[in-house]
Design an enzyme around this catalytic site. Structure first.
Site, mmCIF file in Angstrom:
data_model
loop_
_atom_site.group_PDB
_atom_site.id
_atom_site.type_symbol
_atom_site.label_atom_id
_atom_site.label_comp_id
_atom_site.label_asym_id
_atom_site.label_seq_id
_atom_site.Cartn_x
_atom_site.Cartn_y
_atom_site.Cartn_z
ATOM 1 N N LYS A 87 0.844 -1.198 0.000
ATOM 2 C CA LYS A 87 0.000 0.000 0.000
ATOM 3 C C LYS A 87 0.880 1.249 0.000
ATOM 4 O O LYS A 87 1.598 1.500 0.971
ATOM 5 C CB LYS A 87 -0.902 0.044 1.224
ATOM 6 C CG LYS A 87 -1.888 1.214 1.161
ATOM 7 C CD LYS A 87 -2.584 1.495 2.460
ATOM 8 C CE LYS A 87 -1.835 2.433 3.356
ATOM 9 N NZ LYS A 87 -1.687 3.810 2.821
ATOM 10 N N GLU A 96 10.499 0.538 10.048
ATOM 11 C CA GLU A 96 11.466 1.624 9.831
ATOM 12 C C GLU A 96 10.745 2.900 10.237
ATOM 13 O O GLU A 96 9.843 3.353 9.532
ATOM 14 C CB GLU A 96 11.867 1.728 8.357
ATOM 15 C CG GLU A 96 12.550 0.498 7.789
ATOM 16 C CD GLU A 96 13.970 0.334 8.277
ATOM 17 O OE1 GLU A 96 14.474 1.204 9.006
ATOM 18 O OE2 GLU A 96 14.575 -0.688 7.915
ATOM 19 N N CYS A 127 13.285 10.508 7.209
ATOM 20 C CA CYS A 127 13.252 9.968 8.575
ATOM 21 C C CYS A 127 14.635 10.032 9.213
ATOM 22 O O CYS A 127 14.764 10.156 10.426
ATOM 23 C CB CYS A 127 12.725 8.552 8.574
ATOM 24 S SG CYS A 127 13.495 7.507 7.337
ATOM 25 N N GLU A 150 9.939 14.769 16.111
ATOM 26 C CA GLU A 150 10.261 14.761 14.689
ATOM 27 C C GLU A 150 9.316 15.716 13.951
ATOM 28 O O GLU A 150 8.106 15.561 13.997
ATOM 29 C CB GLU A 150 10.105 13.337 14.139
ATOM 30 C CG GLU A 150 10.512 13.217 12.697
ATOM 31 C CD GLU A 150 10.455 11.778 12.204
ATOM 32 O OE1 GLU A 150 9.515 11.050 12.580
ATOM 33 O OE2 GLU A 150 11.345 11.378 11.435
#
Lengths: 513, 287
Positions: free
Chosen positions: A216, A290, A324, A421
């Site tokens: 997806k 991840e 990331c 983040e």
């Protein structure tokens, strides 16, 4: 002449200590791209790109209408216009995709490994052949500069398939004393920051080891995955080996919860990663995650500062900071901090923010309205926390979601902008005095994905590098990727590795020989 | 000889290189096969679990930074110490229902596992590390590094060999650990703490608690400073709870249930790899 020059430099450095004066030896003459030079437009053509008005799921080798008949829209974040519609996947669609993948698994896992490899080589080649088309779509759909999609995303995606294709018939050499067996059907959920590249990271090792997949793509960037589906068809890949189901979080959740999936691979935020790990509790499904990061980028006083400035720009402004492993926390040694920050500010002035399809663009569009608002929220949080914000005088297009490269100084470890983040072109800058303090600050986070160390001393690189607890360490460089190089995080940045030999482990069961 | 009154041992815990009682001062009875009480073992609490985690975290950097050779020497020393105290362990095992032969096998397997993993400390990096041929001008290598603190839920059925088969690969790889000993038969585990203590294993690298696993396990598995958990309890509900608690901070969770711990397949370097993080370092190549 030489001595005059160095005297001037010395004088300037003395002045600069503690002040905000520019550091260049010819103080008034630093490059100012915005006022002296104008770049002509250099747009990449999109007339060779075919995008249909509407895309269905790719299930069992054919484009299949969604069971519930619902569609979502993908927008170009640079002009806020609709590019295409795509199917919204529900549990019925996921179920058909899993059934197709299960059916295909029997044959795919048993064909000669060298033949399996040849199919994957075909995919690599076809991505190379149609690389320009993929690059343009990636930039239109996701907002990233064409220079990056053209030179990084698409070539690396092709290289990833090329690398893992070669493993297909060599697995007996990868795991000493063990025989590798495929897992079965893999459910894979990927993010919007590197749509095609993340697809490659997921699909290539899964296929090479004999698994079939249901993937997806993210709801803001589904198009290159759907174009990849066309490649699978063109390459003659057996039906059902690769299935693409589009949709948002609910669709992803249906994949995670599907009882006939053997493995989940997810790339995305740590918050969602935790939800997924919890959803998988009590099952026998394998999983790799991840997740997010808050990468420390450490600049020692003996670093080559001009190179380090380029490295910092690449660490935090590459792909609008939607990375990331971005080096979003700069830790700079106190003795060179003022000088370094000034150099960084000077460099930020030269960055071109604008049309993703323009080949001169350094920073493209923020991926979506949602992410744009999230970044703005963090800029506000930073101000409220008392940090000093600095943005360049970069001009922004009138339409679309664009954000100036931003740095925050006067921040502390407890500030939210330092801890959380942001996933945008926003850098926080802290200083340190000793290597131990740098390491302490670098590791003072639940994340552990990537970090950087800049110094001219080899011994210091190895010492600091070993102490920084991250899965990737870039020394005197940043944000480099390669299919042969394992990638993945310590601590809450995830588990498992993608890339390299280590990227095979998540897709095999190891049996004793 | 026959007049002499035997000195009995008080079994305590092993935390941070010391042998404290549970902070709660609670105990539970450990019985032999004839239902005689042979020890009052510590019934450890949430606080003991937390203290162990603190000790393990402090010990971790020092242990991780020991040379691989030194870690190997220390593990080898542990085997030597256990060999020398074999009779004691055989006796502890036979007291709690093992026959002489099985108690011997249990102890000898534990010794051999220590030797086996002592030899791996300076080799697994070469087997599982790589130098990666990247396309750009960079030198790039990947190394296994310890994940941090590992929670070990030791098996009930194999209170010494199973226990050591789990501790050895975890610490051989440079991790520290917090161990919940076999609930019914914790004595060999506590005595093994004495062996570790006598072998120069730094305090806090291995911490061993006795007690009721349903009292301690939720606090261990949900602890936010624990990096990984290795479980041997097969109960589905317990496993699910461990998994869910693991999701709180992305713990590495490994279940090995219904194992025959004496089998040779239980020693292999892949158990070391389970609790390693692959770290990749890049450096430019140029002038």
């Amino acid at each position: 002449m030489m001595s005059d020059f160095s005297n001037t430099t010395q004088q300037n450095e003395d002045q600069v200590n503690g002040s905000e004066k520019p550091t260049s030896p010819n103080s008034g003459l630093r490059l100012d791209f915005s006022s002296f030079w104008e770049y002509s437009d250099a747009p990449e053509s999109k007339d060779h790109v075919e995008i249909r008005d509407r895309y269905e799921h790719f299930i069992g080798g054919t484009f299949t209408e969604p069971v519930k008949g619902r569609y979502m829209k993908s927008y170009n974040p640079a002009d806020e216009e609709v590019i295409a519609e795509f199917a919204e996947g529900t549990s019925g669609d996921v179920d058909s995709a899993v059934k197709a993948a299960r059916k295909a698994f029997g044959k795919w896992s048993k064909i000669q490994p060298k033949e399996r490899g040849k199919y994957i080589y075909r995919l690599a080649r076809m991505i190379q052949e149609r690389s320009r088309e993929f690059a343009v779509i990636e930039s239109i759909d996701g907002g990233k500069p064409i220079r990056e999609s053209r030179d990084v995303d698409v070539p690396l995606a092709a290289a990833h398939f090329f690398y893992y294709a070669g493993w297909a018939d060599k697995l007996e050499y990868a795991f000493p004393g063990r025989k590798a067996e495929p897992l079965g059907v893999c459910g894979q959920i990927i993010p919007w920051n590197f749509p095609l590249l993340m697809l490659a990271w997921k699909i290539a090792p899964a296929l090479a080891t004999g698994n079939t997949v249901v993937l997806k793509p993210a709801e803001t960037t589904p198009l290159t995955a759907l174009k990849f589906a066309e490649l699978c068809r063109d390459a003659g890949l057996p039906d059902g080996v690769v299935n693409i189901v589009t949709g948002a979080g609910q669709t992803g959740s249906s994949i995670v919860s599907h009882p006939d999936i053997d493995k989940i691979a997810f790339t995305g935020s740590t918050a969602v990663g935790k939800i997924i790990q919890k959803l998988l509790a009590g099952t026998t499904k394998k999983y790799t995650l991840e997740l997010g990061g808050k990468g420390p980028n450490i600049i020692f006083e003996d670093a080559p500062l001009d190179q380090a400035v380029e490295g910092v720009v690449n660490a935090i402004f590459f792909n609008q900071g939607h990375v990331c492993c971005a080096g979003s926390r700069l830790l700079v040694q106190e003795s060179v901090a003022d000088k370094f920050i000034q150099k960084l500010r000077d460099r930020m002035e030269t960055l071109i923010v604008g049309d993703p399809l323009d080949k001169n663009t350094d920073i493209g569009a923020i991926n979506s309205k949602e992410q744009y608002e999230r970044i703005l929220k963090y800029l506000e949080i930073g101000r409220q926390e008392g940090a000093t914000i600095y943005q360049g005088n970069n001009s922004l297009p009138e339409k679309g979601y664009f954000c100036k490269p931003t740095i925050f100084t006067n921040v502390s470890q407890s500030n939210r902008i330092v801890k959380e983040e942001i996933f945008g072109p926003v850098l926080t800058i802290q200083t340190f005095r000793t290597p131990d303090e740098a390491i302490e600050k670098a590791n003072n986070t639940p994340y552990g994905l990537a970090g950087g160390v800049w110094t001219d001393k080899g011994a210091k690189i190895f010492k600091t590098g070993a102490e920084v607890r991250t899965g990737v360490l870039w020394s005197n460089t940043y944000n480099k990727f390669d299919p042969a190089s394992p990638f993945g995080g310590f601590k809450e940045s995830g588990l498992g590795r993608e890339g390299g030999l280590h990227g095979l482990y998540p897709y095999v069961n190891l049996k004793q020989t | 000889m026959s007049d002499r009154i035997e000195v009995l041992k008080t079994y305590k815990t092993y935390i941070g290189g010391k042998f404290p009682r549970s902070e709660s001062a609670r105990t539970y009875k450990v019985k032999d096969s004839k239902d005689n009480i042979i020890a009052n073992a510590c019934r450890c609490t949430r606080k003991d679990v937390r203290d162990s985690l603190t000790a393990a975290r402090s010990a971790f950097p020092g242990w991780r930074n020991r040379s691989a050779y030194n870690r190997g020497q220390i593990l080898y020393r542990t085997a030597e110490m256990l060999e020398g105290r074999k009779d004691q362990f055989v006796k502890e095992l036979t007291n709690t229902g093992f026959n002489e032969k099985n108690a011997g096998r249990e102890t000898e397997t534990a010794i051999d596992r220590l030797i086996y993993y002592a030899g791996w400390t300076d080799k697994y990096q070469q087997v599982f590390g790589t130098v990666n041929p990247v396309a750009s001008a960079h030198f790039n290598f990947s190394n296994p590094e310890p994940t941090g603190i590992v929670g070990i839920v030791a098996p009930e059925s194999s209170p010494l060999a199973g226990l050591v088969s789990m501790i050895a690969p975890v610490i051989a790889g440079g991790n520290s650990c917090v161990v919940l000993a076999s609930q019914a038969n914790p004595l060999p585990a506590i005595s093994f703490g004495e062996v570790l203590h006598a072998s120069d294993v730094p305090g806090g690298v291995v911490n061993i608690l006795s007690g009721y696993s349903d009292e301690m396990l939720p606090h261990l598995s949900s602890h936010m400073d624990l990096n990984a958990i290795w479980n041997t309890i097969s109960n589905k509900k317990t496993r699910k709870q461990i998994d869910e608690n693991g999701a709180l901070n992305i713990k590495r969770v490994l279940h090995t249930v219904n194992h025959i711990w004496l089998d040779d397949e239980n020693h292999n370097p892949y158990y070391i790899l389970e609790f390693q993080e692959i770290k990749t370092t890049w450096h430019p190549v140029g002038n």
